[in-house]
Write an enzyme that holds these catalytic residues in place. Structure first.
Site, mmCIF file in Angstrom:
data_model
loop_
_atom_site.group_PDB
_atom_site.id
_atom_site.type_symbol
_atom_site.label_atom_id
_atom_site.label_comp_id
_atom_site.label_asym_id
_atom_site.label_seq_id
_atom_site.Cartn_x
_atom_site.Cartn_y
_atom_site.Cartn_z
ATOM 1 C CB SER A 78 -0.946 -0.044 1.206
ATOM 2 O OG SER A 78 -1.959 0.925 1.098
ATOM 3 C CG ASP B 297 -7.241 -3.099 -2.590
ATOM 4 O OD1 ASP B 297 -7.763 -2.545 -1.599
ATOM 5 O OD2 ASP B 297 -6.027 -3.040 -2.839
ATOM 6 C CG HIS C 65 -5.384 -2.754 0.882
ATOM 7 N ND1 HIS C 65 -4.937 -2.243 -0.324
ATOM 8 C CD2 HIS C 65 -4.675 -2.113 1.844
ATOM 9 C CE1 HIS C 65 -4.015 -1.326 -0.105
ATOM 10 N NE2 HIS C 65 -3.840 -1.221 1.199
#
Length: 252
Positions: free
Chosen positions: A97, A197, A227
């Site tokens: 991320s 996600d 995610h």
């Protein structure tokens, strides 16, 4: 038992040719090293010198994180990279991320980086609510948390249950600054993207792959993870494929 939120470090061992290979991994926004510790441990077991720093404002409270921003996080990852690069012959950078965003930022500044491997990185978003951040951050200190988007039951990310909006606004501003720098990335690139996600939409991976100058760029779709894929059902794919990637791009 070690604290999963604490920074992770392994010294690694030189290869048959005497060269030492390092891997710098970064956790995501409001997360901690716990979210990528199994990934780091897998690479460390392969003999790589692995570092996973705890970014400023993380691992404590969302209120403390709201007093930090991109400058603090990028300076921390830059320092970690400099320390690891001083000890290793080649270094690969990666992250989850926002950690992937930081890895891309490093690669845009350091062409000597051997490779970049990222999981659900963010550089843009189709979420129109983010357009309200410049005003909203002065009115509301936080919103419900983003952490814990994991399909696999019983798994904990150890992230905040609130999203600090001043910190989030800083991250979104950093995306804007990074996007024009993506063509400066020439290192081999491996992108892992979850098919479903709920935090980062597909526009980020698409933009990254379109804009980087890497001749060696590949995307691997993760069909059974959300995610935080490094702790999810497709984690083994991430671990194995990234290990092969590191071995290939750092070969003499």
């Amino acid at each position: 038992m070690s604290d999963p939120i604490a920074p992770f470090a392994s010294e690694g061992t030189p290869g048959p040719d005497g060269r030492r290979v390092g891997v710098l991994l970064s956790h995501g926004f409001t997360g901690s090293p716990a979210s990528i510790r199994p990934w780091a441990e897998h690479l460390a077991a392969r003999g790589y010198a692995v570092r996973v720093p705890l970014l400023p404002g993380h691992g404590t409270t969302w209120q403390e994180m709201n007093r930090t921003g991109w400058k603090d996080w990028s300076e921390a990852i830059e320092t970690a990279y400099a320390d690891l690069a001083a000890q290793c012959d080649r270094v690969v950078v990666g992250g989850l991320s926002m950690g992937g965003t930081l890895a891309l930022w490093l690669a845009s500044r350091h062409p000597e980086i051997a490779g970049v491997t990222v999981v659900n990185p963010a550089v843009t978003s189709t979420n129109k609510q983010l357009l309200l951040l410049p005003v909203l951050k002065h009115v509301v200190p936080s919103m419900p948390g983003l952490a814990g988007d994991i399909k696999k039951s019983g798994v904990v990310e150890h992230g905040y249950d609130r999203t600090p909006l001043r910190a989030l606004a800083s991250l979104v501003d950093a995306w804007k600054a990074l996007r024009p720098e993506l063509p400066a990335i020439t290192a081999p690139l491996l992108v892992f993207r979850s098919a479903e996600d709920h935090v980062v939409d597909p526009s980020s991976a698409r933009m990254i792959l379109q804009r980087v100058s890497s001749r060696d760029a590949r995307e691997i779709l993760l069909p059974d993870s959300y995610h935080v894929a490094t702790l999810d059902n497709d984690a083994a794919t991430i671990f194995d494929e990234s290990a092969r990637f590191v071995e290939r791009v750092t070969a003499p």
